[in-house]
Design a protein around this motif. Structure first.
Motif, PDB file in Angstrom:
ATOM      1  N   TYR A 121       0.645  -1.247   0.005  1.00  0.00           N
ATOM      2  CA  TYR A 121       0.127  -0.104  -0.076  1.00  0.00           C
ATOM      3  C   TYR A 121       0.883   1.227  -0.076  1.00  0.00           C
ATOM      4  N   VAL A 122       2.047   1.316   0.797  1.00  0.00           N
ATOM      5  CA  VAL A 122       2.548   2.413   1.026  1.00  0.00           C
ATOM      6  C   VAL A 122       3.473   2.711  -0.152  1.00  0.00           C
ATOM      7  N   SER A 123       3.907   1.411  -0.771  1.00  0.00           N
ATOM      8  CA  SER A 123       4.991   1.539  -1.913  1.00  0.00           C
ATOM      9  C   SER A 123       4.381   1.972  -3.155  1.00  0.00           C
ATOM     10  N   VAL A 124       3.111   2.365  -3.251  1.00  0.00           N
ATOM     11  CA  VAL A 124       2.320   2.595  -4.358  1.00  0.00           C
ATOM     12  C   VAL A 124       2.743   4.199  -4.158  1.00  0.00           C
ATOM     13  N   THR A 125       2.727   4.868  -3.541  1.00  0.00           N
ATOM     14  CA  THR A 125       2.622   6.378  -3.353  1.00  0.00           C
ATOM     15  C   THR A 125       4.124   6.798  -2.700  1.00  0.00           C
ATOM     16  N   VAL A 126       4.814   6.444  -1.669  1.00  0.00           N
ATOM     17  CA  VAL A 126       5.905   6.882  -1.006  1.00  0.00           C
ATOM     18  C   VAL A 126       7.126   6.821  -1.870  1.00  0.00           C
ATOM     19  N   PRO A 127       7.574   5.966  -2.726  1.00  0.00           N
ATOM     20  CA  PRO A 127       8.726   5.981  -3.672  1.00  0.00           C
ATOM     21  C   PRO A 127       8.779   7.249  -4.549  1.00  0.00           C
ATOM     22  N   LYS A 128       7.650   7.447  -5.073  1.00  0.00           N
ATOM     23  CA  LYS A 128       7.457   8.379  -6.073  1.00  0.00           C
ATOM     24  C   LYS A 128       7.338   9.991  -5.229  1.00  0.00           C
ATOM     25  N   LEU A 129       6.733  10.147  -4.147  1.00  0.00           N
ATOM     26  CA  LEU A 129       6.926  11.282  -3.534  1.00  0.00           C
ATOM     27  C   LEU A 129       8.281  11.533  -3.030  1.00  0.00           C
ATOM     28  N   LEU A 130       9.081  10.554  -2.389  1.00  0.00           N
ATOM     29  CA  LEU A 130      10.480  10.809  -2.357  1.00  0.00           C
ATOM     30  C   LEU A 130      11.399  11.285  -3.458  1.00  0.00           C
ATOM     31  N   ALA A 131      10.967  10.676  -4.598  1.00  0.00           N
ATOM     32  CA  ALA A 131      11.828  10.975  -5.615  1.00  0.00           C
ATOM     33  C   ALA A 131      11.506  12.530  -6.363  1.00  0.00           C
ATOM     34  N   ASP A 132      10.246  12.539  -6.160  1.00  0.00           N
ATOM     35  CA  ASP A 132       9.778  14.159  -6.461  1.00  0.00           C
ATOM     36  C   ASP A 132      10.251  15.156  -5.564  1.00  0.00           C
ATOM     37  N   LEU A 133      10.712  14.812  -4.281  1.00  0.00           N
ATOM     38  CA  LEU A 133      11.185  15.862  -3.303  1.00  0.00           C
ATOM     39  C   LEU A 133      12.496  16.011  -3.459  1.00  0.00           C
ATOM     40  N   CYS A 134      12.970  15.210  -4.501  1.00  0.00           N
ATOM     41  CA  CYS A 134      14.660  15.094  -4.660  1.00  0.00           C
ATOM     42  C   CYS A 134      14.717  15.962  -5.882  1.00  0.00           C
ATOM     43  N   ARG A 135      13.957  16.149  -6.616  1.00  0.00           N
ATOM     44  CA  ARG A 135      14.027  16.722  -8.100  1.00  0.00           C
ATOM     45  C   ARG A 135      13.124  17.703  -8.397  1.00  0.00           C
ATOM     46  N   GLN A 136      13.457  18.456  -9.394  1.00  0.00           N
ATOM     47  CA  GLN A 136      12.372  19.696  -9.999  1.00  0.00           C
ATOM     48  C   GLN A 136      11.380  18.965 -11.012  1.00  0.00           C
ATOM     49  N   ASN A 137      11.784  17.844 -11.629  1.00  0.00           N
ATOM     50  CA  ASN A 137      11.030  17.657 -12.499  1.00  0.00           C
ATOM     51  C   ASN A 137       9.587  16.432 -11.724  1.00  0.00           C
ATOM     52  N   ARG A 138       8.677  16.987 -11.575  1.00  0.00           N
ATOM     53  CA  ARG A 138       7.698  16.198 -10.989  1.00  0.00           C
ATOM     54  C   ARG A 138       6.487  15.521 -11.754  1.00  0.00           C
ATOM     55  N   LYS A 139       6.975  15.364 -12.987  1.00  0.00           N
ATOM     56  CA  LYS A 139       5.883  14.906 -13.857  1.00  0.00           C
ATOM     57  C   LYS A 139       5.693  13.393 -13.825  1.00  0.00           C
ATOM     58  N   ILE A 140       4.345  13.003 -14.270  1.00  0.00           N
ATOM     59  CA  ILE A 140       3.940  11.513 -14.107  1.00  0.00           C
ATOM     60  C   ILE A 140       3.246  11.339 -15.192  1.00  0.00           C
ATOM     61  N   SER A 141       3.367  10.344 -16.086  1.00  0.00           N
ATOM     62  CA  SER A 141       2.810  10.141 -17.365  1.00  0.00           C
ATOM     63  C   SER A 141       1.078   9.621 -16.958  1.00  0.00           C
ATOM     64  N   PHE A 142       0.335  10.093 -18.067  1.00  0.00           N
ATOM     65  CA  PHE A 142      -1.148   9.817 -18.022  1.00  0.00           C
ATOM     66  C   PHE A 142      -1.216   8.283 -17.477  1.00  0.00           C
ATOM     67  N   LEU A 143      -0.368   7.274 -18.215  1.00  0.00           N
ATOM     68  CA  LEU A 143      -0.651   5.936 -18.051  1.00  0.00           C
ATOM     69  C   LEU A 143      -0.228   5.617 -16.567  1.00  0.00           C
ATOM     70  N   ALA A 144       1.125   6.132 -16.281  1.00  0.00           N
ATOM     71  CA  ALA A 144       1.679   5.896 -14.588  1.00  0.00           C
ATOM     72  C   ALA A 144       0.690   6.411 -13.719  1.00  0.00           C
ATOM     73  N   CYS A 145      -0.009   7.507 -13.974  1.00  0.00           N
ATOM     74  CA  CYS A 145      -0.819   8.138 -12.945  1.00  0.00           C
ATOM     75  C   CYS A 145      -2.170   7.238 -12.892  1.00  0.00           C
ATOM     76  N   ALA A 146      -2.583   6.504 -13.926  1.00  0.00           N
ATOM     77  CA  ALA A 146      -3.437   5.734 -13.745  1.00  0.00           C
ATOM     78  C   ALA A 146      -3.446   4.472 -13.284  1.00  0.00           C
ATOM     79  N   ILE A 147      -2.270   3.975 -13.558  1.00  0.00           N
ATOM     80  CA  ILE A 147      -1.640   2.558 -12.763  1.00  0.00           C
ATOM     81  C   ILE A 147      -1.594   2.782 -11.224  1.00  0.00           C
ATOM     82  N   GLN A 148      -1.020   4.044 -10.801  1.00  0.00           N
ATOM     83  CA  GLN A 148      -0.663   4.535  -9.559  1.00  0.00           C
ATOM     84  C   GLN A 148      -2.262   4.349  -8.777  1.00  0.00           C
ATOM     85  N   MET A 149      -2.998   5.056  -9.521  1.00  0.00           N
ATOM     86  CA  MET A 149      -4.626   5.201  -8.870  1.00  0.00           C
ATOM     87  C   MET A 149      -4.966   3.781  -8.540  1.00  0.00           C
ATOM     88  N   TYR A 150      -4.953   2.923  -9.543  1.00  0.00           N
ATOM     89  CA  TYR A 150      -5.633   1.654  -9.787  1.00  0.00           C
ATOM     90  C   TYR A 150      -5.042   0.772  -8.488  1.00  0.00           C
TER      91      TYR A 150
END
Length: 316
Positions: free
Chosen positions: A79-108
């Protein structure tokens, strides 16, 4: 940041990616937040992994109650591995983009694991109900076959529902902007970016929330009404204390998870605010999973004893 759009044949624009704002509004705290969330994530991984190991290696914990607890701990890691790794990566970089497909997969996966948690907590409540209200029949009712069937049902039942639900959400037209004021692809912020009619989806959200969140919650409450009534009739104060101790950890986890979930998805749309949504999302996606292993280890005597035995073997 400019929206990244793709023109289709009708000269309309369609989003191909989102930008997760997350906590970019507090740039001076990015390093601090990264450290805090990394520590929490490690606590969740280590704590729940430890519970899984204990339920596998300690024979005294190889019972239906701890079988479900082991499943629950593995679920929390997923459950936490769906959101936290991406959150940690976004906190380390300026590029916080997520593709449409990746966003759908994360939500699912977020929705599937969230539904599984609701059902698994209900199965755990049923286990406690049978153990306390029908103790003589407990070994007969909660046999290995039923436990496996209940656990498998909890993991599988939400899969087809959320495949269809996620597909419906991402079939909506998204024609800009693409700034998602959240730290992951959750339903409310995604719907705010849709430029089509979302009334059907919003109605469906309430229907699914009732089936996945409210009904399991009511079943758990009903179980505990019977459990508490049975415990109060026990003649021995020691027996009452022991019965309450086996249920207290589960009750605390239920209150934390369902409380924040119901407030997030069942409250009126007019009361929604982005700041409150982020706070509640942090609570049930990160904070609650962090407390679960702590609650079960500190409030459960059997787990504490098993942990002590395991640590003493490692130290020796």
């Amino acid at each position: 940041m400019e929206s990244k759009l793709k023109k289709d044949e009708g000269n309309l624009t369609t989003l191909v990616e989102f930008i997760l704002f997350g906590f970019s509004g507090v740039p001076d705290l990015q390093g601090f937040l990264f450290g805090v969330f990394l520590i929490i994530y490690m606590i969740i991984l280590i704590g729940n992994s430890l519970i899984i190991i204990l339920t596998k290696v300690d024979t005294s914990l190889q019972t239906p109650m701890y079988f479900f607890l082991g499943n629950f701990s593995f679920l929390e890691i997923c459950y936490v591995s769906v959101t936290v790794p991406k959150l940690l990566a976004d906190l380390c970089r300026q590029n916080r983009k997520i593709s449409f497909l990746a966003c759908a997969i994360q939500m699912y996966f977020f929705l599937v694991f969230g539904a599984t948690e609701c059902f698994l907590l209900t199965a755990m409540a049923y286990d406690r109900y049978v153990a306390i209200c029908n103790p003589l029949l407990y070994p007969l009712i909660m046999n290995t076959r039923l436990c496996i069937q209940l656990a498998a049902g909890c993991w599988i039942i939400g899969v087809p529902v959320h495949i269809g639900f996620t597909y419906l959400i991402f079939s909506l037209p998204f024609c800009g902007p693409n700034q998602l004021d959240h730290f992951f692809c959750d339903i409310p912020p995604i719907l705010k970016l849709a430029c089509g009619n979302t009334s059907m989806i919003e109605t469906l959200i309430y229907v699914i929330a009732v089936l996945v969140v409210t009904v399991p919650f009511m079943l758990i409450l009903g179980s505990y009404v019977k459990i508490i009534s049975t415990i109060q009739k026990l003649p021995s104060a020691t027996g009452r204390a022991k019965a309450f101790s086996t249920c207290s950890s589960h009750l605390v986890v239920v209150a934390l998870f369902f409380g924040s979930g119901i407030i997030t998805y069942m409250r009126p749309k007019a009361t929604h605010s982005l700041g409150m949504e982020k706070f509640l999302s942090l609570f049930y996606t990160i904070v609650t999973p962090m407390f679960n292993p702590v609650i079960y280890c500190l409030r459960n005597k059997d787990v504490t004893v098993a942990l002590s035995k395991l640590l003493s073997k490692w130290i020796v």
